[in-house]
Design a protein around this motif. Structure first.
Motif, PDB file in Angstrom:
ATOM      1  N   ALA A 129       1.639   7.714   0.798  1.00 56.52           N
ATOM      2  CA  ALA A 129       0.900   8.721   1.566  1.00 56.52           C
ATOM      3  C   ALA A 129       1.113   8.505   3.053  1.00 56.52           C
ATOM      4  O   ALA A 129       0.729   7.466   3.593  1.00 56.52           O
ATOM      5  N   GLY A 130       1.744   9.463   3.685  1.00 53.07           N
ATOM      6  CA  GLY A 130       1.957   9.392   5.126  1.00 53.07           C
ATOM      7  C   GLY A 130       0.774   9.980   5.873  1.00 53.07           C
ATOM      8  O   GLY A 130       0.320  11.088   5.572  1.00 53.07           O
ATOM      9  N   ALA A 131       0.247   9.227   6.827  1.00 55.64           N
ATOM     10  CA  ALA A 131      -0.919   9.667   7.601  1.00 55.64           C
ATOM     11  C   ALA A 131      -0.474  10.318   8.904  1.00 55.64           C
ATOM     12  O   ALA A 131       0.687  10.198   9.323  1.00 55.64           O
ATOM     13  N   ALA A 132      -1.403  11.000   9.557  1.00 54.92           N
ATOM     14  CA  ALA A 132      -1.104  11.615  10.855  1.00 54.92           C
ATOM     15  C   ALA A 132      -0.721  10.550  11.869  1.00 54.92           C
ATOM     16  O   ALA A 132       0.086  10.786  12.773  1.00 54.92           O
ATOM     17  N   VAL A 133      -1.291   9.368  11.723  1.00 57.44           N
ATOM     18  CA  VAL A 133      -0.923   8.204  12.524  1.00 57.44           C
ATOM     19  C   VAL A 133      -0.217   7.238  11.577  1.00 57.44           C
ATOM     20  O   VAL A 133      -0.818   6.745  10.624  1.00 57.44           O
ATOM     21  N   ALA A 134       1.062   6.968  11.836  1.00 57.88           N
ATOM     22  CA  ALA A 134       1.879   6.208  10.890  1.00 57.88           C
ATOM     23  C   ALA A 134       1.286   4.844  10.550  1.00 57.88           C
ATOM     24  O   ALA A 134       1.480   4.331   9.444  1.00 57.88           O
ATOM     25  N   ARG A 135       0.546   4.250  11.473  1.00 57.97           N
ATOM     26  CA  ARG A 135      -0.070   2.945  11.217  1.00 57.97           C
ATOM     27  C   ARG A 135      -1.033   3.002  10.032  1.00 57.97           C
ATOM     28  O   ARG A 135      -1.353   1.963   9.437  1.00 57.97           O
ATOM     29  N   LEU A 136      -1.491   4.189   9.678  1.00 55.85           N
ATOM     30  CA  LEU A 136      -2.469   4.332   8.606  1.00 55.85           C
ATOM     31  C   LEU A 136      -1.845   4.802   7.297  1.00 55.85           C
ATOM     32  O   LEU A 136      -2.565   5.213   6.381  1.00 55.85           O
ATOM     33  N   ASP A 137      -0.528   4.737   7.198  1.00 52.91           N
ATOM     34  CA  ASP A 137       0.135   5.052   5.930  1.00 52.91           C
ATOM     35  C   ASP A 137      -0.375   4.112   4.833  1.00 52.91           C
ATOM     36  O   ASP A 137      -0.807   2.984   5.110  1.00 52.91           O
ATOM     37  N   THR A 138      -0.300   4.577   3.591  1.00 51.18           N
ATOM     38  CA  THR A 138      -0.749   3.786   2.444  1.00 51.18           C
ATOM     39  C   THR A 138       0.185   4.034   1.274  1.00 51.18           C
ATOM     40  O   THR A 138       0.695   5.146   1.108  1.00 51.18           O
ATOM     41  N   VAL A 139       0.417   3.019   0.458  1.00 48.90           N
ATOM     42  CA  VAL A 139       1.176   3.206  -0.768  1.00 48.90           C
ATOM     43  C   VAL A 139       0.327   2.756  -1.948  1.00 48.90           C
ATOM     44  O   VAL A 139      -0.393   1.760  -1.856  1.00 48.90           O
ATOM     45  N   GLN A 140       0.387   3.534  -3.020  1.00 49.95           N
ATOM     46  CA  GLN A 140      -0.321   3.175  -4.244  1.00 49.95           C
ATOM     47  C   GLN A 140       0.709   2.939  -5.333  1.00 49.95           C
ATOM     48  O   GLN A 140       1.619   3.761  -5.535  1.00 49.95           O
ATOM     49  N   VAL A 141       0.596   1.807  -6.006  1.00 48.47           N
ATOM     50  CA  VAL A 141       1.536   1.436  -7.066  1.00 48.47           C
ATOM     51  C   VAL A 141       0.753   1.270  -8.358  1.00 48.47           C
ATOM     52  O   VAL A 141      -0.249   0.549  -8.403  1.00 48.47           O
ATOM     53  N   ASP A 142       1.203   1.940  -9.412  1.00 45.94           N
ATOM     54  CA  ASP A 142       0.525   1.887 -10.707  1.00 45.94           C
ATOM     55  C   ASP A 142       1.160   0.867 -11.632  1.00 45.94           C
ATOM     56  O   ASP A 142       2.353   0.575 -11.531  1.00 45.94           O
ATOM     57  N   ASN A 143       0.352   0.346 -12.535  1.00 49.78           N
ATOM     58  CA  ASN A 143       0.868  -0.472 -13.633  1.00 49.78           C
ATOM     59  C   ASN A 143      -0.040  -0.272 -14.839  1.00 49.78           C
ATOM     60  O   ASN A 143      -0.979   0.527 -14.784  1.00 49.78           O
ATOM     61  N   VAL A 144       0.215  -0.981 -15.921  1.00 50.83           N
ATOM     62  CA  VAL A 144      -0.518  -0.733 -17.169  1.00 50.83           C
ATOM     63  C   VAL A 144      -1.998  -1.069 -17.077  1.00 50.83           C
ATOM     64  O   VAL A 144      -2.795  -0.591 -17.893  1.00 50.83           O
ATOM     65  N   VAL A 145      -2.402  -1.882 -16.113  1.00 52.29           N
ATOM     66  CA  VAL A 145      -3.811  -2.251 -16.004  1.00 52.29           C
ATOM     67  C   VAL A 145      -4.507  -1.554 -14.836  1.00 52.29           C
ATOM     68  O   VAL A 145      -5.644  -1.843 -14.511  1.00 52.29           O
ATOM     69  N   GLY A 146      -3.827  -0.616 -14.183  1.00 51.10           N
ATOM     70  CA  GLY A 146      -4.434   0.113 -13.086  1.00 51.10           C
ATOM     71  C   GLY A 146      -3.559   0.099 -11.852  1.00 51.10           C
ATOM     72  O   GLY A 146      -2.496  -0.515 -11.830  1.00 51.10           O
ATOM     73  N   GLY A 147      -4.016   0.796 -10.822  1.00 52.98           N
ATOM     74  CA  GLY A 147      -3.233   0.882  -9.601  1.00 52.98           C
ATOM     75  C   GLY A 147      -3.790  -0.007  -8.511  1.00 52.98           C
ATOM     76  O   GLY A 147      -4.939  -0.441  -8.565  1.00 52.98           O
ATOM     77  N   HIS A 148      -2.960  -0.294  -7.529  1.00 51.01           N
ATOM     78  CA  HIS A 148      -3.442  -1.017  -6.360  1.00 51.01           C
ATOM     79  C   HIS A 148      -2.832  -0.401  -5.112  1.00 51.01           C
ATOM     80  O   HIS A 148      -1.763   0.216  -5.148  1.00 51.01           O
ATOM     81  N   PHE A 149      -3.531  -0.556  -3.994  1.00 56.21           N
ATOM     82  CA  PHE A 149      -3.175   0.070  -2.733  1.00 56.21           C
ATOM     83  C   PHE A 149      -2.674  -0.984  -1.756  1.00 56.21           C
ATOM     84  O   PHE A 149      -3.244  -2.066  -1.648  1.00 56.21           O
ATOM     85  N   LEU A 150      -1.620  -0.644  -1.042  1.00 56.61           N
ATOM     86  CA  LEU A 150      -0.997  -1.567  -0.093  1.00 56.61           C
ATOM     87  C   LEU A 150      -0.897  -0.898   1.269  1.00 56.61           C
ATOM     88  O   LEU A 150      -0.606   0.303   1.364  1.00 56.61           O
ATOM     89  N   ASP A 151      -1.124  -1.678   2.326  1.00 53.47           N
ATOM     90  CA  ASP A 151      -1.011  -1.090   3.664  1.00 53.47           C
ATOM     91  C   ASP A 151      -0.438  -2.055   4.694  1.00 53.47           C
ATOM     92  O   ASP A 151      -0.373  -1.724   5.879  1.00 53.47           O
ATOM     93  N   ALA A 152      -0.014  -3.251   4.274  1.00 51.25           N
ATOM     94  CA  ALA A 152       0.620  -4.173   5.219  1.00 51.25           C
ATOM     95  C   ALA A 152       1.936  -3.569   5.691  1.00 51.25           C
ATOM     96  O   ALA A 152       2.655  -2.928   4.925  1.00 51.25           O
TER      97      ALA A 152
END
Length: 284
Positions: free
Chosen positions: A226-249
């Motif tokens: 997900a690209g934000a209006a301010v690139a510093r606030l972009d986020t990625v979500q990755v799914d797997n068999v036990v659920g998803g997790h969000f990354l922003d580093a």
């Protein structure tokens, strides 16, 4: 007000960005707490997203931290002013797990989305019948009312593609996902026809990585960037068999951008992808 038990990913992101801003400025949590007239424990809860903060206080902190990124500060203030119950997904709170709501929140506030799916069509482009088949096929069988809630919720998420200023979506899928016959021929054909229809809109681009591709693409887990209006606030979500997790580093975001770039470079272009999808649909 007591700390939140389950802050949203967006609330936690606000807190973590304030912490990063403080750390770049070389300030301590104790100094920040003193500026706001609160104790250090409350400051820690603010930076963890468990306690809210006003836009006015964010601006005071930004000045104290000598942060010159006005766009970032204003974006954080906008997050701070959001309230529970303000958005449609709040009506599903207590019905679906918080992770479902976090995805819809991320998509709603995005400027653009990039996704990669190897085995299934992305949720934002699924038909009702196709989505229902997927939820019926989870390892631990779900009650019928939860299946219907999940289906309705998934379909409602798709509203971001129909609004006056839709979120731009680039969906890269492997040919394997296009050829899967989840639900049988009728369901699969309807799904492919819907995919072609959606790919004809200005907001949606669908790219298919064909079986003939000879390069390896490390995208076995579903990815949503997900690209934000301010690139510093972009986020990625990755799914797997036990659920998803969000990354922003920053390093993680860079890695997934490169991964998506590679997948898109190896995929057919939009028109070639439509032709392949059409050909596969005709085979059903």
């Amino acid at each position: 007000m007591p700390p939140r038990d389950t802050p949203t990913v967006r609330q936690m992101r606000l807190g973590s960005e304030l912490r990063r801003m403080r750390e770049r400025a070389g300030r301590t949590a104790r100094e920040a707490a003193a500026l706001l007239g609160v104790d250090q424990a409350r400051m820690s809860n603010i930076e963890a997203g468990r306690i809210g903060i006003s836009g006015e206080r964010i601006r005071r902190l930004a000045t104290f931290y000598a942060c010159a990124d006005t766009a970032l500060v204003e974006a954080l203030c906008a997050i701070a002013e959001e309230r529970r119950g303000q958005f449609w997904w709040d009506e599903y709170r207590g019905i679906l797990a918080p992770g479902f709501l976090d995805v819809a929140e991320m998509e709603h506030h995005a400027v653009y989305l990039r996704s990669m799916q190897a085995l299934v069509i992305p949720g934002l482009l699924q038909t009702e019948d196709y989505a229902r088949v997927l939820f019926q096929g989870v390892v631990h069988a779900l009650p019928s009312d939860e299946i219907e809630a999940r289906v309705a919720y998934r379909l409602k998420r798709q509203s971001i593609l129909q609004r006056d200023e839709p979120v731009r979506l680039t969906a890269t899928v492997h040919e394997a996902a296009v050829r899967m016959r989840f639900g049988g021929r009728k369901v699969a054909r309807a799904q492919l026809e819907h995919l072609m229809e959606m790919s004809g809109s200005d907001a949606v681009t669908v790219r298919v990585v064909p079986f003939t591709n000879e390069a390896f693409v490390e995208t076995t887990n579903p990815i949503l960037y997900a690209g934000a209006a301010v690139a510093r606030l972009d986020t990625v979500q990755v799914d797997n068999v036990v659920g998803g997790h969000f990354l922003d580093a920053e390093a993680e975001l860079h890695r997934y951008r490169k991964l998506l770039d590679k997948a898109e470079n190896l995929a057919l272009d939009a028109e070639e992808s439509r032709q392949l999808i059409h050909h596969i649909a005709r085979e059903l």
